[in-house]
Design an enzyme around this catalytic site. Structure first.
Site, mmCIF file in Angstrom:
data_model
loop_
_atom_site.group_PDB
_atom_site.id
_atom_site.type_symbol
_atom_site.label_atom_id
_atom_site.label_comp_id
_atom_site.label_asym_id
_atom_site.label_seq_id
_atom_site.Cartn_x
_atom_site.Cartn_y
_atom_site.Cartn_z
ATOM 1 N N THR A 17 0.830 -1.216 0.000
ATOM 2 C CA THR A 17 0.000 0.000 0.000
ATOM 3 C C THR A 17 0.860 1.261 0.000
ATOM 4 O O THR A 17 0.637 2.177 -0.787
ATOM 5 C CB THR A 17 -0.878 -0.016 1.273
ATOM 6 O OG1 THR A 17 -1.551 -1.269 1.303
ATOM 7 C CG2 THR A 17 -1.885 1.097 1.272
ATOM 8 N N ARG A 49 7.922 -8.625 -3.535
ATOM 9 C CA ARG A 49 7.905 -10.080 -3.451
ATOM 10 C C ARG A 49 7.196 -10.695 -4.667
ATOM 11 O O ARG A 49 7.647 -11.651 -5.243
ATOM 12 C CB ARG A 49 7.195 -10.494 -2.169
ATOM 13 C CG ARG A 49 7.847 -11.647 -1.477
ATOM 14 C CD ARG A 49 7.272 -11.928 -0.131
ATOM 15 N NE ARG A 49 5.977 -11.313 0.128
ATOM 16 C CZ ARG A 49 5.537 -11.011 1.326
ATOM 17 N NH1 ARG A 49 6.289 -11.238 2.369
ATOM 18 N NH2 ARG A 49 4.353 -10.469 1.521
ATOM 19 N N GLU A 134 9.864 9.726 8.746
ATOM 20 C CA GLU A 134 8.636 10.435 9.145
ATOM 21 C C GLU A 134 7.427 9.501 9.141
ATOM 22 O O GLU A 134 6.546 9.614 9.996
ATOM 23 C CB GLU A 134 8.393 11.612 8.189
ATOM 24 C CG GLU A 134 7.240 12.510 8.565
ATOM 25 C CD GLU A 134 7.465 13.215 9.892
ATOM 26 O OE1 GLU A 134 8.296 14.126 9.948
ATOM 27 O OE2 GLU A 134 6.797 12.847 10.898
ATOM 28 N N VAL A 137 6.119 6.901 12.385
ATOM 29 C CA VAL A 137 5.325 7.241 13.574
ATOM 30 C C VAL A 137 4.112 8.061 13.166
ATOM 31 O O VAL A 137 4.243 9.144 12.591
ATOM 32 C CB VAL A 137 6.173 8.046 14.593
ATOM 33 C CG1 VAL A 137 5.340 8.399 15.813
ATOM 34 C CG2 VAL A 137 7.423 7.269 14.990
ATOM 35 N N GLY A 192 -9.669 -5.553 7.132
ATOM 36 C CA GLY A 192 -8.245 -5.510 6.779
ATOM 37 C C GLY A 192 -7.459 -4.499 7.594
ATOM 38 O O GLY A 192 -6.380 -4.065 7.188
ATOM 39 N N ASP A 206 2.957 -2.266 18.350
ATOM 40 C CA ASP A 206 3.177 -1.292 17.261
ATOM 41 C C ASP A 206 3.216 0.142 17.827
ATOM 42 O O ASP A 206 4.119 0.923 17.517
ATOM 43 C CB ASP A 206 2.032 -1.449 16.238
ATOM 44 C CG ASP A 206 1.968 -0.324 15.237
ATOM 45 O OD1 ASP A 206 2.739 -0.358 14.270
ATOM 46 O OD2 ASP A 206 1.141 0.600 15.415
ATOM 47 N N LYS A 210 6.473 3.052 18.229
ATOM 48 C CA LYS A 210 6.393 4.477 17.869
ATOM 49 C C LYS A 210 6.735 5.355 19.069
ATOM 50 O O LYS A 210 7.458 6.348 18.952
ATOM 51 C CB LYS A 210 4.992 4.787 17.342
ATOM 52 C CG LYS A 210 4.661 4.026 16.053
ATOM 53 C CD LYS A 210 3.178 4.067 15.716
ATOM 54 C CE LYS A 210 2.857 3.248 14.465
ATOM 55 N NZ LYS A 210 1.438 3.010 14.262
ATOM 56 N N GLY A 307 -2.571 4.187 6.026
ATOM 57 C CA GLY A 307 -3.231 4.312 4.727
ATOM 58 C C GLY A 307 -2.280 4.803 3.655
ATOM 59 O O GLY A 307 -1.242 5.391 3.941
#
Ligand code: HSE
Length: 431
Positions: A17, A49, A134, A137, A192, A206, A210, A307
């Protein structure tokens, strides 16, 4: 260094993405980027990949290489853009090889920086290269540049934030739809939103990666992911979300880092925040970072934490920075000067939310009050709910007290014989 009109040549490793988002921006805004950077920004080679996957972007003008590490040794690549992810393996190998071969690196890889950040920073500086991150985080929120550049004149007092959009989606959806955790977790999976390993999200890992990166920049310390006290959102129940709302709060997976006399406190945990505060009003997958500096006061940054567009936007900001010739130390100051932090468990006092289910019999509440009083914990507010089958759910908001006192009370309360079920405690964070 290249002459100003020389193109900056990119090798992009990873076409998921974010990688495709980066390609699309470079294709759509070529003139804008060249004008801002003072030189063209070009993609030379790419790697992913699966070559066959339909990626909704024209990749025909770029050389495909078989391995991401091939990008790191090419003569016609100035910057390796690492968008593979993972704290070991190919992402790490590619980054190290790129630095050793005189390439700058742009990455969105928070896990790699949180765990190997110091070694990578030293390696980059030894090679005279930069690593910019950048996008690592809070996605599109420009928090790294805000801290390293805009707030460089401040001593930072505290950094905190909601930095995992998936958890914020789950918590706000539980509240708005009145659904239990398990149902909304499954919804998030269908949509998703969850990482391949969902514990990275709901286990708070996760977001802790950060937080550890932000702490390093804020306090001039070596990145210390191991020092983060981590609790995820798995134990947050719809009952607590509803009861907290009754008392004027929202529950957020909140990261807080501050330097105290005892050492560096870094904590990621579900906390109550006032419903009418900026953090309390944060809905869905959005992120928010709050930074407090001695000169500037409080800064609140809010935006999309994940996103294609938002994350690619952050990656492009780093690419343009490098194209302009701006060279920033990885964590805001030379790696050799970063102090080794003394990790400290949270000791800063706070108010706490307690939810207890009491046996509905004379003296039960008095016993609870005695335990809290004996522990030096003062009650600020209390509410008892409708009795169900001989049990009385009770909510208590305490005055400020220490985490140690609360932990002790949580151990003693079940021994009073008047508590049924597990008592719940959640910290109330002042924001
Ligand atoms: N899983 C992350 C989130 C993606 O939900 O915020 C960005 O790190």
């Amino acid at each position: 260094m290249s002459a100003p009109s020389t193109p900056l040549r990119l090798g992009i490793a990873g076409l998921g993405t974010v990688g495709i988002g980066v390609v699309k921006i470079i294709q759509a805004h070529a003139d804008l980027l060249a004008a801002r950077a003072g030189r063209p920004v070009q993609i030379t080679a790419i790697c992913a990949r699966d070559r066959q996957r339909n990626r909704d972007a024209d990749l025909s003008g770029y050389d495909w290489v078989d391995r991401a590490t091939d990008l790191a040794t090419r003569e016609d690549v100035d910057v390796v853009v690492e968008l593979i992810g993972g704290d070991e393996g190919i992402a790490k190998d590619t980054m190290e090889l790129a630095l050793d071969n005189g390439k700058d690196v742009v990455t969105a890889n928070k896990a790699l920086l949180a765990i190997h950040g110091q070694a990578l920073a030293e390696r980059a500086e030894a090679a005279g290269r930069v690593i910019r991150f950048e996008a690592a985080v809070a996605g599109g929120i420009p928090v790294i540049k805000t801290m390293t550049e805009s707030l460089a004149g401040n001593r930072i007092r505290r950094v905190m934030g909601v930095m995992n959009g998936t958890c914020n989606y789950i918590l706000t959806r539980m509240q708005s739809a009145g659904l239990p955790y398990e149902t909304v977790f499954e919804e998030a999976r269908q949509l998703g939103y969850l990482e391949a390993d969902p514990t990275l999200d709901v286990g708070g890992i996760d977001a802790s990666h950060k937080l550890a990166i932000l702490s390093s920049i804020a306090f001039g310390t070596r990145v210390a992911f191991d020092g983060v006290e981590i609790e995820g959102i798995e134990r947050v129940s719809i009952d607590d979300i509803n009861r907290a709302a009754d008392m004027g709060y929202r529950i957020k997976l909140l990261g807080v880092a501050q330097m105290t006399a005892r050492g560096l406190e870094q904590r990621m945990s579900p906390c109550l925040v006032p419903a009418d505060s900026p953090l309390g009003q944060l809905e869905g997958g959005t992120n928010m970072v709050v930074i407090e500096g001695d000169a500037v006061g409080q800064i609140v940054l809010r935006g999309a934490g994940a996103g294609e567009g938002p994350t690619a936007s952050a990656v492009l900001s780093d690419i343009i920075e490098i194209a302009r010739g701006v060279r920033m130390p990885v964590f805001g100051q030379p790696a050799a000067g970063l102090a080794s932090p003394q990790p400290a468990r949270t000791a800063v006092p706070a108010a706490y939310y307690l939810r207890l289910t009491l046996a509905d019999k004379p003296g039960a509440l008095a016993k609870v009050a005695t335990v809290l009083g004996d522990g030096g914990i003062s009650i600020d507010r209390m509410r008892q709910y409708g009795h169900e089958s001989g049990e009385a759910p009770v909510l208590i908001v305490t005055h400020k007290t220490t985490p140690e006192a609360i932990e002790h009370a949580m151990e003693v309360l079940p021994r009073t014989g008047v508590i049924t079920g597990e008592p719940v405690e959640l910290r109330i964070e002042e924001v």
